[in-house]
Design a protein around this motif. Structure first.
Motif, PDB file in Angstrom:
ATOM      1  N   SER A  36      35.221  29.131  37.321  1.00 22.27           N
ATOM      2  CA  SER A  36      35.739  30.144  36.161  1.00 22.27           C
ATOM      3  C   SER A  36      36.969  31.046  36.599  1.00 22.27           C
ATOM      4  O   SER A  36      37.619  31.662  35.816  1.00 22.27           O
ATOM      5  CB  SER A  36      34.783  30.523  35.412  1.00 22.27           C
ATOM      6  OG  SER A  36      33.995  31.660  36.352  1.00 22.27           O
ATOM      7  N   LEU A  37      37.546  30.782  37.729  1.00 21.30           N
ATOM      8  CA  LEU A  37      38.688  31.557  38.124  1.00 21.30           C
ATOM      9  C   LEU A  37      38.430  33.038  38.450  1.00 21.30           C
ATOM     10  O   LEU A  37      39.450  33.806  38.328  1.00 21.30           O
ATOM     11  CB  LEU A  37      39.976  31.411  37.217  1.00 21.30           C
ATOM     12  CG  LEU A  37      40.236  29.928  37.213  1.00 21.30           C
ATOM     13  CD1 LEU A  37      41.427  29.669  36.425  1.00 21.30           C
ATOM     14  CD2 LEU A  37      40.862  29.359  38.715  1.00 21.30           C
ATOM     15  N   LEU A  38      37.129  33.548  38.701  1.00 19.01           N
ATOM     16  CA  LEU A  38      36.832  34.817  39.063  1.00 19.01           C
ATOM     17  C   LEU A  38      36.758  34.771  40.488  1.00 19.01           C
ATOM     18  O   LEU A  38      36.726  33.990  41.216  1.00 19.01           O
ATOM     19  CB  LEU A  38      35.585  35.307  38.333  1.00 19.01           C
ATOM     20  CG  LEU A  38      35.425  35.057  36.895  1.00 19.01           C
ATOM     21  CD1 LEU A  38      34.084  35.756  36.178  1.00 19.01           C
ATOM     22  CD2 LEU A  38      36.567  36.264  36.192  1.00 19.01           C
ATOM     23  N   MET A  39      37.042  36.045  41.005  1.00 19.01           N
ATOM     24  CA  MET A  39      37.080  36.453  42.450  1.00 19.01           C
ATOM     25  C   MET A  39      35.704  36.541  42.890  1.00 19.01           C
ATOM     26  O   MET A  39      34.929  37.218  42.327  1.00 19.01           O
ATOM     27  CB  MET A  39      38.141  37.309  42.962  1.00 19.01           C
ATOM     28  CG  MET A  39      39.565  36.914  42.636  1.00 19.01           C
ATOM     29  SD  MET A  39      40.812  37.941  42.901  1.00 19.01           S
ATOM     30  CE  MET A  39      40.890  38.978  41.512  1.00 19.01           C
ATOM     31  N   ILE A  40      35.482  35.983  44.200  1.00 20.22           N
ATOM     32  CA  ILE A  40      34.442  36.242  45.088  1.00 20.22           C
ATOM     33  C   ILE A  40      35.001  36.713  46.224  1.00 20.22           C
ATOM     34  O   ILE A  40      35.749  36.119  47.041  1.00 20.22           O
ATOM     35  CB  ILE A  40      33.442  35.006  45.310  1.00 20.22           C
ATOM     36  CG1 ILE A  40      32.953  34.538  43.930  1.00 20.22           C
ATOM     37  CG2 ILE A  40      32.309  35.478  46.326  1.00 20.22           C
ATOM     38  CD1 ILE A  40      31.666  35.656  43.363  1.00 20.22           C
ATOM     39  N   PRO A  41      34.640  38.036  46.871  1.00 11.66           N
ATOM     40  CA  PRO A  41      33.695  39.120  46.301  1.00 11.66           C
ATOM     41  C   PRO A  41      34.200  39.531  45.082  1.00 11.66           C
ATOM     42  O   PRO A  41      35.462  39.510  44.765  1.00 11.66           O
ATOM     43  CB  PRO A  41      33.557  40.038  47.475  1.00 11.66           C
ATOM     44  CG  PRO A  41      34.405  39.528  48.616  1.00 11.66           C
ATOM     45  CD  PRO A  41      35.205  38.337  48.281  1.00 11.66           C
ATOM     46  N   LYS A  42      33.225  39.852  44.315  1.00 12.91           N
ATOM     47  CA  LYS A  42      33.559  40.504  42.774  1.00 12.91           C
ATOM     48  C   LYS A  42      34.471  41.654  43.075  1.00 12.91           C
ATOM     49  O   LYS A  42      35.412  41.730  42.051  1.00 12.91           O
ATOM     50  CB  LYS A  42      32.495  41.125  42.476  1.00 12.91           C
ATOM     51  CG  LYS A  42      31.276  39.940  41.812  1.00 12.91           C
ATOM     52  CD  LYS A  42      30.247  40.247  41.229  1.00 12.91           C
ATOM     53  CE  LYS A  42      29.077  39.263  40.959  1.00 12.91           C
ATOM     54  NZ  LYS A  42      27.710  39.771  40.602  1.00 12.91           N
ATOM     55  N   LYS A  43      34.567  42.563  43.891  1.00 12.77           N
ATOM     56  CA  LYS A  43      35.228  43.767  44.068  1.00 12.77           C
ATOM     57  C   LYS A  43      36.513  43.492  44.758  1.00 12.77           C
ATOM     58  O   LYS A  43      36.788  43.861  46.036  1.00 12.77           O
ATOM     59  CB  LYS A  43      34.572  44.876  44.794  1.00 12.77           C
ATOM     60  CG  LYS A  43      33.514  45.621  43.831  1.00 12.77           C
ATOM     61  CD  LYS A  43      32.844  46.490  44.418  1.00 12.77           C
ATOM     62  CE  LYS A  43      31.702  47.054  43.472  1.00 12.77           C
ATOM     63  NZ  LYS A  43      30.785  45.845  42.909  1.00 12.77           N
ATOM     64  N   SER A  44      37.403  42.669  43.984  1.00 12.60           N
ATOM     65  CA  SER A  44      38.691  42.206  44.462  1.00 12.60           C
ATOM     66  C   SER A  44      39.621  42.225  43.436  1.00 12.60           C
ATOM     67  O   SER A  44      39.071  41.995  42.236  1.00 12.60           O
ATOM     68  CB  SER A  44      38.529  40.667  45.068  1.00 12.60           C
ATOM     69  OG  SER A  44      37.620  40.507  46.030  1.00 12.60           O
ATOM     70  N   ILE A  45      40.943  42.543  43.612  1.00  9.03           N
ATOM     71  CA  ILE A  45      42.153  42.203  42.697  1.00  9.03           C
ATOM     72  C   ILE A  45      43.252  41.546  43.154  1.00  9.03           C
ATOM     73  O   ILE A  45      43.602  41.611  44.259  1.00  9.03           O
ATOM     74  CB  ILE A  45      42.303  43.865  42.503  1.00  9.03           C
ATOM     75  CG1 ILE A  45      41.104  44.421  41.993  1.00  9.03           C
ATOM     76  CG2 ILE A  45      43.613  43.992  41.592  1.00  9.03           C
ATOM     77  CD1 ILE A  45      41.541  46.131  41.638  1.00  9.03           C
ATOM     78  N   SER A  46      43.687  40.904  42.143  1.00 12.09           N
ATOM     79  CA  SER A  46      44.995  40.297  42.515  1.00 12.09           C
ATOM     80  C   SER A  46      45.907  40.567  41.295  1.00 12.09           C
ATOM     81  O   SER A  46      45.482  41.118  40.481  1.00 12.09           O
ATOM     82  CB  SER A  46      44.785  38.719  42.071  1.00 12.09           C
ATOM     83  OG  SER A  46      44.419  38.321  40.766  1.00 12.09           O
ATOM     84  N   SER A  47      47.234  40.799  41.857  1.00 12.19           N
ATOM     85  CA  SER A  47      48.383  41.339  40.977  1.00 12.19           C
ATOM     86  C   SER A  47      49.636  40.971  41.373  1.00 12.19           C
ATOM     87  O   SER A  47      49.752  40.301  42.163  1.00 12.19           O
ATOM     88  CB  SER A  47      48.100  43.027  41.363  1.00 12.19           C
ATOM     89  OG  SER A  47      48.297  43.192  42.604  1.00 12.19           O
ATOM     90  N   VAL A  48      50.479  41.233  40.203  1.00 18.71           N
ATOM     91  CA  VAL A  48      51.865  41.034  40.415  1.00 18.71           C
ATOM     92  C   VAL A  48      52.657  42.078  39.877  1.00 18.71           C
ATOM     93  O   VAL A  48      52.356  43.080  39.264  1.00 18.71           O
ATOM     94  CB  VAL A  48      52.494  39.830  39.675  1.00 18.71           C
ATOM     95  CG1 VAL A  48      51.860  38.458  40.106  1.00 18.71           C
ATOM     96  CG2 VAL A  48      52.318  39.913  38.119  1.00 18.71           C
ATOM     97  N   VAL A  49      53.893  42.295  40.706  1.00 17.38           N
ATOM     98  CA  VAL A  49      54.630  43.283  40.618  1.00 17.38           C
ATOM     99  C   VAL A  49      56.160  42.935  40.678  1.00 17.38           C
ATOM    100  O   VAL A  49      56.583  42.339  41.409  1.00 17.38           O
ATOM    101  CB  VAL A  49      54.630  44.881  41.464  1.00 17.38           C
ATOM    102  CG1 VAL A  49      55.556  45.762  41.250  1.00 17.38           C
ATOM    103  CG2 VAL A  49      53.292  45.123  41.471  1.00 17.38           C
ATOM    104  N   GLY A  50      57.042  43.210  39.473  1.00 19.05           N
ATOM    105  CA  GLY A  50      58.116  42.658  39.499  1.00 19.05           C
ATOM    106  C   GLY A  50      59.345  43.504  40.322  1.00 19.05           C
ATOM    107  O   GLY A  50      59.032  44.891  40.303  1.00 19.05           O
ATOM    108  N   MET A  51      60.134  43.367  41.055  1.00 13.32           N
ATOM    109  CA  MET A  51      61.144  44.092  41.866  1.00 13.32           C
ATOM    110  C   MET A  51      62.810  43.638  41.476  1.00 13.32           C
ATOM    111  O   MET A  51      63.076  42.698  41.326  1.00 13.32           O
ATOM    112  CB  MET A  51      61.022  43.898  43.304  1.00 13.32           C
ATOM    113  CG  MET A  51      59.590  44.550  43.775  1.00 13.32           C
ATOM    114  SD  MET A  51      59.494  44.156  45.543  1.00 13.32           S
ATOM    115  CE  MET A  51      59.526  42.636  45.980  1.00 13.32           C
ATOM    116  N   GLY A  52      63.485  44.667  40.835  1.00  8.17           N
ATOM    117  CA  GLY A  52      64.818  44.387  40.793  1.00  8.17           C
ATOM    118  C   GLY A  52      65.600  45.704  40.713  1.00  8.17           C
ATOM    119  O   GLY A  52      65.147  46.931  40.577  1.00  8.17           O
TER     120      GLY A  52
END
Length: 147
Positions: free
Chosen positions: A106-122
């Motif tokens: 279901s596209l959740l992360m294991i381990p649960k205490k994980s974070i994915s992210s994006v940040v734009g740079m310009g």
């Protein structure tokens, strides 16, 4: 959310961080004997993950500045306006297995205490917004981040 986050970006930084499975496993074991202590431990894990993700964001901002670029707000798949299915896009581009993070069906992360992210740079990117600013629940959310 992602489109707003990346508007004006020349580059995109992808991030993935975790505190690992140990605290989560200990909390689950402890819950049977001492649920209050287990919940406190879980809270400490959430705080540790926040500090870890803030350190990652600081590194991304430092990298952008070193290139003479600004950086925008951080966005994460699953936030309002950005489907969790986009989590796969990040995982397709990062070696998540090297830090022991994987996706469930279901596209959740294991381990649960994980974070994915994006940040734009310009060149015109600014860190003058946070995801809470664009959320429909912003006026009545107990988790709102005020900056």
């Amino acid at each position: 959310m992602a489109a707003r986050t990346l508007a004006g970006a020349e580059e995109v930084a992808l991030g993935l961080c975790t505190i690992g499975p140990e605290l989560e496993n200990l909390s689950e074991q402890l819950f049977r004997q001492d649920p209050v202590r287990a919940m406190a431990l879980t809270g400490a894990g959430i705080a540790a993950l926040r500090l870890t993700s803030e350190a990652l964001l600081a590194e991304i901002r430092k990298t952008a500045a070193g290139k003479g670029l600004g950086s925008g707000m951080i966005a994460q798949p699953g936030q309002e306006g950005w489907a969790i299915e986009q989590q796969q896009v990040i995982f397709d581009r990062l070696p998540a297995e090297k830090i022991g993070v994987r996706l469930t069906g279901s596209l959740l992360m294991i381990p649960k205490k994980s974070i994915s992210s994006v940040v734009g740079m310009g060149p015109d990117m600014k860190q003058d917004s946070i995801a809470c600013d664009f959320c429909s629940k912003k006026n009545h959310c107990p988790w709102r981040i005020e900056e």
